[in-house]
Design a protein around this motif. Structure first.
Motif, mmCIF file in Angstrom:
data_model
loop_
_atom_site.group_PDB
_atom_site.id
_atom_site.type_symbol
_atom_site.label_atom_id
_atom_site.label_comp_id
_atom_site.label_asym_id
_atom_site.label_seq_id
_atom_site.Cartn_x
_atom_site.Cartn_y
_atom_site.Cartn_z
ATOM 1 N N TYR A 199 0.815 -1.218 0.000
ATOM 2 C CA TYR A 199 0.000 0.000 0.000
ATOM 3 C C TYR A 199 0.850 1.270 0.000
ATOM 4 N N GLY A 200 2.087 1.151 0.426
ATOM 5 C CA GLY A 200 2.976 2.309 0.364
ATOM 6 C C GLY A 200 2.756 3.267 1.516
ATOM 7 N N SER A 201 3.722 4.157 1.718
ATOM 8 C CA SER A 201 3.714 5.016 2.899
ATOM 9 C C SER A 201 2.568 6.019 2.903
ATOM 10 N N ALA A 202 2.189 6.528 1.737
ATOM 11 C CA ALA A 202 1.144 7.561 1.711
ATOM 12 C C ALA A 202 -0.204 6.964 2.101
ATOM 13 N N THR A 203 -0.540 5.830 1.530
ATOM 14 C CA THR A 203 -1.833 5.213 1.848
ATOM 15 C C THR A 203 -1.872 4.751 3.302
ATOM 16 N N VAL A 204 -0.788 4.182 3.784
ATOM 17 C CA VAL A 204 -0.751 3.717 5.170
ATOM 18 C C VAL A 204 -0.840 4.902 6.138
ATOM 19 N N HIS A 205 -0.112 5.965 5.802
ATOM 20 C CA HIS A 205 -0.163 7.164 6.649
ATOM 21 C C HIS A 205 -1.591 7.706 6.714
ATOM 22 N N GLU A 206 -2.232 7.713 5.575
ATOM 23 C CA GLU A 206 -3.623 8.176 5.500
ATOM 24 C C GLU A 206 -4.527 7.253 6.327
ATOM 25 N N ALA A 207 -4.308 5.947 6.174
ATOM 26 C CA ALA A 207 -5.152 4.965 6.868
ATOM 27 C C ALA A 207 -5.026 5.083 8.380
ATOM 28 N N MET A 208 -3.876 5.588 8.854
ATOM 29 C CA MET A 208 -3.665 5.714 10.295
ATOM 30 C C MET A 208 -4.197 7.032 10.849
ATOM 31 N N GLY A 209 -4.790 7.842 10.017
ATOM 32 C CA GLY A 209 -5.295 9.129 10.493
ATOM 33 C C GLY A 209 -4.231 10.200 10.446
ATOM 34 N N ARG A 210 -3.279 10.004 9.526
ATOM 35 C CA ARG A 210 -2.229 10.992 9.262
ATOM 36 C C ARG A 210 -1.267 11.218 10.427
ATOM 37 N N VAL A 211 -0.855 10.165 11.063
ATOM 38 C CA VAL A 211 0.236 10.236 12.045
ATOM 39 C C VAL A 211 1.282 9.191 11.679
ATOM 40 N N GLY A 212 2.446 9.288 12.303
ATOM 41 C CA GLY A 212 3.454 8.242 12.154
ATOM 42 C C GLY A 212 4.541 8.517 11.139
ATOM 43 N N LEU A 213 4.469 9.657 10.457
ATOM 44 C CA LEU A 213 5.442 9.936 9.392
ATOM 45 C C LEU A 213 6.757 10.475 9.955
ATOM 46 N N LEU A 214 7.861 9.896 9.527
ATOM 47 C CA LEU A 214 9.164 10.490 9.843
ATOM 48 C C LEU A 214 9.314 11.769 9.023
ATOM 49 N N LYS A 215 10.160 12.685 9.467
ATOM 50 C CA LYS A 215 10.281 13.976 8.785
ATOM 51 C C LYS A 215 10.648 13.770 7.313
ATOM 52 N N PRO A 216 10.145 14.648 6.458
ATOM 53 C CA PRO A 216 10.331 14.425 5.015
ATOM 54 C C PRO A 216 11.763 14.614 4.517
ATOM 55 N N TYR A 217 12.715 14.951 5.396
ATOM 56 C CA TYR A 217 14.096 15.001 4.903
ATOM 57 C C TYR A 217 14.658 13.589 4.740
ATOM 58 N N MET A 255 -1.560 -0.805 16.333
ATOM 59 C CA MET A 255 -2.426 -0.249 15.289
ATOM 60 C C MET A 255 -2.246 -0.952 13.948
ATOM 61 N N ALA A 256 -1.336 -1.905 13.876
ATOM 62 C CA ALA A 256 -0.912 -2.387 12.561
ATOM 63 C C ALA A 256 -2.011 -3.163 11.831
ATOM 64 N N ALA A 257 -2.690 -4.059 12.533
ATOM 65 C CA ALA A 257 -3.710 -4.876 11.863
ATOM 66 C C ALA A 257 -4.821 -3.972 11.322
ATOM 67 N N LYS A 258 -5.217 -3.025 12.154
ATOM 68 C CA LYS A 258 -6.256 -2.065 11.743
ATOM 69 C C LYS A 258 -5.770 -1.216 10.555
ATOM 70 N N ALA A 259 -4.522 -0.816 10.601
ATOM 71 C CA ALA A 259 -3.977 0.003 9.516
ATOM 72 C C ALA A 259 -3.964 -0.776 8.214
ATOM 73 N N LEU A 260 -3.659 -2.047 8.288
ATOM 74 C CA LEU A 260 -3.639 -2.882 7.080
ATOM 75 C C LEU A 260 -5.030 -2.966 6.477
ATOM 76 N N GLU A 261 -5.988 -3.210 7.330
ATOM 77 C CA GLU A 261 -7.387 -3.279 6.886
ATOM 78 C C GLU A 261 -7.822 -1.972 6.232
ATOM 79 N N ASP A 262 -7.539 -0.880 6.920
ATOM 80 C CA ASP A 262 -7.970 0.426 6.415
ATOM 81 C C ASP A 262 -7.252 0.783 5.127
ATOM 82 N N ALA A 263 -5.980 0.413 5.041
ATOM 83 C CA ALA A 263 -5.227 0.707 3.820
ATOM 84 C C ALA A 263 -5.813 -0.067 2.648
ATOM 85 N N ALA A 264 -6.137 -1.340 2.899
ATOM 86 C CA ALA A 264 -6.721 -2.162 1.837
ATOM 87 C C ALA A 264 -8.050 -1.561 1.379
#
Lengths: 227, 227, 227, 227, 227, 227
Positions: E25-43, E180-189
């Motif tokens: 699903y990639g980082s963008a979809t997973v980040h979205e699925a988690m409610g937009r948290v969890g991202l390391l800084k974009p550098y 949160m991982a199982a839920k994130a997988l479901e939501d990403a799918a």
């Protein structure tokens, strides 16, 4: 972790004698006493020079451009607290000004540490409410989305658990985990006691090379003097 | 060049009358007098406003997170020197605090210029020991690896040869090579003498356009005025 | 737009009562009153703390390392103006020092806002001529290429049209377009009037949560309190 | 040092067998072989991936926004040289494009290392002329002021003496002083020979902990394993 | 927290089916699925384009300029892990090269995420071992001080607990807490399933304005169309 | 100017023959042809190498963390347009991904230029939809506040008026004001014609010093050659 939309009302604050006691040693000595961990990134700077504080952390997680939760965290402040504000993504907006500072002071807060911008710095300086921030910006914020209060946050690269001790001065901001705070206070006091004596010697012209007996180790490492 | 593990005890310092004389003209005038070369990168900032110094450079090369050589360089300081500290890789740690400053002052150092961090800035300010640095940080350092003392170093992008003159104030830090120092002093004095007169004229309302006779050149370059 | 080699002598300045009146509200309140637009990037910082000004913008477009047009813009300054200087590419040179400041003050300028470096900051501070800049640098400039005066410029990310109002203080720099200035003044005054009352309430311990009646909205958004 | 307006025609280049031989080991191995000194700051990046070169440095000092001396340095290039360009103040302009690259290639240059910007990168990539630079920018430059050619320069924080060896690849740029080059080549070869053997062992699952016999030292340093 | 000198051998890894499943699903979809948290800084950027991985985090805390613990963490890697390396202060050194990568691959590691520098990137690219890092640098490190393995760390501003899932691709790096991982997988799918349909509609020319029925809300918010 | 909540449906686009014709000359030549103005800051980088486009600007002003107006601007795109997105404050969020790109392509857009982040860059690369952005970030955005469409905006430091021409390639992004576009096309063509000839000469070994007849001017400026 990273729960959104929650406010933890009961946190275990570090014992106030310990939390209060750390201020006098300052961030550099406390950081040293902890074995050189706990420092927030050095881009965190005070809005005016000379403030030196310590206190227990209450934390708030905010979203970019939105300071709604600042009002929610205000209610959770107890005398002796320092508010630690983290943002869910990089932002330079001015989240905090003189009105919020008035409210925070009325609740007993000693300072704000925020990984974003602050404004009204002239008034904050006159009020004597110290802030350590990433930047200063006139740009205000909206009040639209939920963050959280008193969850663990990462502020300027450092994990802060509610109830930890924050020590901040002109050198920067250090977070002392609750479990390490009493030991850190002891060690900081020991370091300080030790330093007065050293200062005198150095002032009289004794070299650190001799006072710390470094010459043998330097020689062993291969240092050569060339005339 | 870039020798490690060596300390040069004898360096050729710029004549002290020249080195001392440059302070009063400040970094901007001296930089101008040298033909606009010699400036350290503008991220080098004083820890407090208002200090204006000059002196002869003694140099130290340090490694990231390691300030052992600070104690070695202390012994090589003579009255009138300014310590110039370069790091072998980018680092923001606080290499220098009030104890080392006490020692440096006892040896006669006038200032520290360091391409890294410094701490205890409140105490340094009270002591009146000026430092120009890249940043401020509580983070201390270890004492484990050899660098060198009084070798040529690159500090904040500028080559500094031991014995060169350093001029530093609120505008930044300039390095004047020893061979150019007497000439730079002369030219700086000439520029300054010339400026008093100009300042008066400008204060009276005369425009630079006329005082410097710029109008013909601007016209020739094609400047058009539109009403 | 972006004409080079032209000087517009006649610009439509915002009415001086309006332009002058905005200073007392400061950049944060004015920015808020305008609906949170108009702020120059927060890297723009005052060279000394405490100045708070407003005035009408006269603009100058310069090239990297070249301050020739600073002398051209000086002639176009009228009492109450603030000079806004943009550079055609990123540059950290010191474009402006005490001589130009003397000339600008003699013409009635209140401040300089420049997206580059400035020097002689100690003298400028003593003279009381405030500058907001990207950096401080001893490095001088040449006088070789034409820019323009009183054309629209982009300074620190914000479009400034000659005659717009600039409001600057410790929090940053805001540009108020001429057409919005009277309304912004009114709105800023209204905000300020409103704030005194709020400050008192907050100082007495009333929470923003209650003063702004935020609790129902927070509850509706799903905020949960956990004991 | 920092002479302006001079071109040194005769420089002592490192022996070409040594200079050419360093390319195959790459910047990381050479940097390691030299005792971890000589690296230009890591913001220096190749305009395309995969190039790996070494050669003798001819240097050029330019002023911000002015590439006149690029044409002067072209004449001093001999086959096997790498041009190292320093700027007298920070600048992001594009000093170099496909025309200059054509000329440099015709003279036998292998690469350009520049502490500023470059342009025409698509064409340069097609031509196979590698450049390591601070940035990429369309912005061109003027031809108005004198710098110098083949004087010592500081490029991206590192002192480069004409005739030194430059080693550059995807990992960065290293300067090997002429006097250290033969030794660095030898040491790099020794390191490389040693690595093939290690790689095989590690690939088979042997741990560095065992291959380097680190366990006793880790235990002595106090490392604790917790199940 | 921030224990030094310890290695936790037993960590609770997220279930491998979940950890492995998130990659597609990639980082963008997973980040979205988690409610937009969890991202390391974009550098944090990949050393080569196109890699897309997920796996369970084993963590390592290192000191500036010291990669000793990299060898210690290697032993704790299990197939399917991603090593997450944090540094106790800002550092740009190259902590990791092809030898360590050979060892990590032999242990079954899928990637390295490091808040510092990496080197040998050409070889790493050829080996197909992806790294996300703050920078690239030839500069090597020493092996002198203890950090820790499998303690919670803050990497690029994000808290990572050993056993959490890391998802990384060209868009960046996301940390999914184990709980949160199982839920994130479901939501990403679910998000992904939903997107295919949308893509087709948008490709046919349907506007998001209509597909998401945004026009009434925009009108209500006051959007005006001007011809 | 800086109207919020408005969409201008009718803008004066630069003549399409002119707008389309500029692509082949690239950003560096066009920038040069315009007298070295119009360049967006060099931090704007393409998400993949090799794209070279030109087109007419449709603009959108967004707020930090909010991409609602991206859907509004999609409707205003006509074939041959390039969307230029400015943000009202600094933000690194990923405002744009493959779904919006699908919609933009269906409407005939050639590219996006955005002073913030973008995501799904792997898919965008496969789709062949080029984006020039400040950064790449997985972080998504909300849809809550009104910005504007087809008002003048400042993007990466440059003023862009709807209907202006955007020229973008590996060297950066240039904005050509509508009134200057025909002239810029002519001048760019003239420069290009002139360059082929020069390239041949330089490839044959002729020096720029001779081809441009620079030697007399260099001598007059005082350049000295030292053997």
């Amino acid at each position: 972790m990273y729960e959104l939309g929650v406010v933890y009302r009961n946190i275990e604050r570090t014992d106030s004698a310990v939390a209060d006691g750390l201020a006098r040693y300052g961030s550099a000595t406390v950081h040293e006493a902890m074995g050189r961990v706990g420092l927030l990134k050095p881009y965190m700077r005070p809005i005016y020079a000379g403030a030196q504080v310590s206190g227990t952390a209450v934390t708030v997680l905010l979203h970019p451009g939105d300071n709604w939760m600042m009002h929610v965290v205000a209610e959770q402040i107890r005398p002796g607290d320092i508010v630690v504000a983290a943002i869910s993504a990089e932002c330079t907006d001015g989240y905090f000004g003189d009105l919020l500072a008035t409210s925070f002071m009325a609740r007993g807060a000693r300072a704000l540490v925020i990984d974003a911008g602050v404004r009204d710095v002239k008034t904050l300086t006159e009020m004597g409410f110290p802030v350590w921030s990433k930047c200063i910006s006139s740009k205000g914020t909206i009040k639209a989305t939920l963050g959280s209060v008193n969850t663990p946050v990462v502020c300027a690269g450092m994990l802060v658990i509610p109830g930890d001790v924050i020590v901040a001065d002109d050198d920067g901001v250090v977070c002392v985990p609750r479990a390490m705070a009493a030991k850190a206070l002891e060690d900081a006091a020991a370091r300080e006691a030790n330093e007065g004596n050293k200062r005198e010697k150095l002032a009289s012209g004794v070299l650190g090379l001799d006072m710390y007996n470094m010459r043998p180790a330097l020689e062993k490492a291969g240092l050569r003097y060339i005339d």
